[in-house]
Enzyme design. Structure first.
Site, mmCIF file in Angstrom:
data_model
loop_
_atom_site.group_PDB
_atom_site.id
_atom_site.type_symbol
_atom_site.label_atom_id
_atom_site.label_comp_id
_atom_site.label_asym_id
_atom_site.label_seq_id
_atom_site.Cartn_x
_atom_site.Cartn_y
_atom_site.Cartn_z
ATOM 1 N N ASP A 68 43.044 38.090 38.271
ATOM 2 C CA ASP A 68 42.506 39.293 37.620
ATOM 3 C C ASP A 68 43.043 39.489 36.202
ATOM 4 O OD1 ASP A 68 41.397 39.621 40.062
ATOM 5 O OD2 ASP A 68 42.165 41.639 40.412
ATOM 6 N N ASP A 108 34.210 38.468 46.967
ATOM 7 C CA ASP A 108 35.653 38.325 46.761
ATOM 8 C C ASP A 108 36.295 37.475 47.859
ATOM 9 O OD1 ASP A 108 38.028 38.813 45.403
ATOM 10 O OD2 ASP A 108 37.662 40.964 45.217
HETATM 11 C C1 GLA Z 1 40.023 41.450 43.428
HETATM 12 C C2 GLA Z 1 39.060 40.970 42.342
HETATM 13 C C3 GLA Z 1 38.884 42.078 41.315
HETATM 14 C C4 GLA Z 1 38.342 43.335 41.997
HETATM 15 C C5 GLA Z 1 39.270 43.749 43.140
HETATM 16 C C6 GLA Z 1 38.650 44.848 43.998
HETATM 17 O O1 GLA Z 1 41.303 41.633 42.929
HETATM 18 O O2 GLA Z 1 39.529 39.801 41.728
HETATM 19 O O3 GLA Z 1 37.999 41.665 40.277
HETATM 20 O O4 GLA Z 1 37.052 43.071 42.474
HETATM 21 O O5 GLA Z 1 39.549 42.653 44.001
HETATM 22 O O6 GLA Z 1 39.471 45.236 45.065
#
Ligand code: GLA
Length: 402
Positions: free
Chosen positions: A203, A148
């Site tokens: 997301d 990430d």
């Molecule tokens: C980010 C990623 C998500 C998830 C969260 C976890 O937002 O894009 O897919 O992994 O972190 O905290």
């Protein structure tokens, strides 16, 4: 642990890198399950083992869903030498034991970290510990890393992802590297040799085309169709070994209707996107299972030609999607994006076109179309016009071939 670490580093000198093998290794997009969309940081070894059991029992592993991926929240503290530990309360048996369990079920284990100081949920990030972490994951038997991009102020994305990619290769273990940098630095332009997949978007949230107004003043993810609009134009960058990732599935998770779930799944398959389920498998309905397990639709996603499909046109609220397949067939999808149910007249021959990216021509002359969501409907000739009914937010999906 430290001795093993240096032994592994020495082995590095004689271990061939996996780089050359990439396209065979990730020949088709990844399929599996990830804990985030449904469970957030509330994960533990019982949940993961129960999910593994369900994946076998429900035939999901046989259908191709082989990765079982932990997302954020598995972490404990780093030890005195900087090695990362699991959260001892959530994972009392340790990650190696969990990997062994998952492997014994014919699956692979995925894990999550972050290029910055912390993960998005505030756990320990990998910054400054890249080789140590990669080595630890390999020791545990991990097969997949989602990496990430939170807490990365002043970090160069290309450098950070290349570093972890090198660290993973240095372990000598084949580990799928799933970049999760949300498309901010356009990884599709530079990461084909670094990772097997990269997020192209922020997301996902379980809404179809708009996020309800009540969420306006708080952080929220993006609706399914927004991600489609961001990911579709990037089709030239995807292919065997390196895939565009418009985020994980929300099928069966949250407020999507059955039609929307079907449309979401279909579009991910048309875009050769990763199929990572994000729902609670222990409570899923039969209808959702039928969507996730439709082998003919999965075959569109996993087609060995590896060409991401295209949205050819949008007309009268209907989107026309095409994906060339190995052996000359095509997947053809009609999506009703609007709020009203529609009757559509498909004039098959008028749809003939050449896809410049793949060099393939869609020519329906002499072909038949098989409805992949309703196999009871007999394949029909793609001749003349065909009147079809497409409910709001639903799709018709055909495999067209001789
Ligand atoms: C980010 C990623 C998500 C998830 C969260 C976890 O937002 O894009 O897919 O992994 O972190 O905290």
């Amino acid at each position: 642990m430290r001795k093993l670490f240096y032994a592994a580093l020495a082995a590095l000198m004689i271990t061939p890198a996996f780089g050359q093998e990439t396209s065979k290794f990730a020949a088709t997009p990844q399929m599996g399950w990830n804990s985030w969309n449904k469970f957030g940081v509330n994960i533990n070894e019982d949940l993961i083992k129960a999910t593994a059991d369900k994946m076998v029992e429900l035939g999901l592993v046989d259908a191709g869903y082989i990765y079982l991926n932990l997302d954020d929240g598995w972490h404990g503290e780093r030890d005195e030498q900087g090695f990362i530990q699991v959260d001892p309360e959530k994972f009392p048996s340790g990650m190696k034991a969990l990997a062994d369990y998952v492997h014994s079920k014919g699956m692979k284990l995925g894990i999550y970290s972050d290029a910055g100081w912390k993960t998005c949920a505030g756990c320990a990030g990998s910054y400054g510990h890249e080789f140590q972490d990669a080595f630890t994951y390999a020791q545990w038997g991990v097969d997949y890393l989602k990496y990430d991009w939170c807490y990365t102020e002043n970090i160069n994305p290309k450098g950070a992802y290349k570093l972890m990619s090198e660290a993973l290769k240095a372990t000598g273990r084949q580990i799928w590297f799933s970049m999760c940098e949300w498309g901010t630095a356009k990884p599709w332009e530079w990461a084909a040799d670094i990772a097997q997949s990269w997020r192209t978007t922020g997301d996902i949230w379980p809404y179809f085309d708009t996020i309800p107004a009540e969420f306006e003043n708080q952080w929220h993810g993006e609706p399914v169709m927004k991600l489609v609009d961001l990911n579709e134009p990037l089709r030239a960058y995807a292919g065997p070994g390196h895939w565009n990732d418009p985020d994980m599935l929300e099928v069966g998770n949250g407020s999507l209707t059955l039609a929307e779930n079907r449309a979401h799944f279909t579009l991910w398959c048309m875009m050769a996107a990763p199929l990572l389920m994000g729902n609670d498998l222990t409570t899923m309905s039969e209808e959702i299972l039928q969507i996730l397990c439709n082998k003919d639709v999965i075959a569109i996603d996993q087609d060995p030609l590896g060409v991401q499909g295209l949205r050819l046109k949008s007309e009268g609220g209907i989107e026309y999607w095409f994906k060339p397949l190995e052996g000359g067939d095509w997947a053809v999808c009609f999506l009703n994006r609007g709020a009203e149910d529609k009757v559509v007249l498909i004039d098959w021959e008028s749809l003939k076109f050449t896809d410049e990216l793949s060099g393939k021509t869609f020519d329906p002359a002499g072909c038949k179309a098989q409805n992949l969501w309703d196999k009871k409907v007999r394949a029909r000739k793609t001749k003349g016009t065909q009147k079809v009914y497409i409910p709001s937010h639903d799709v018709l999906l055909y495999r067209v071939g001789k």
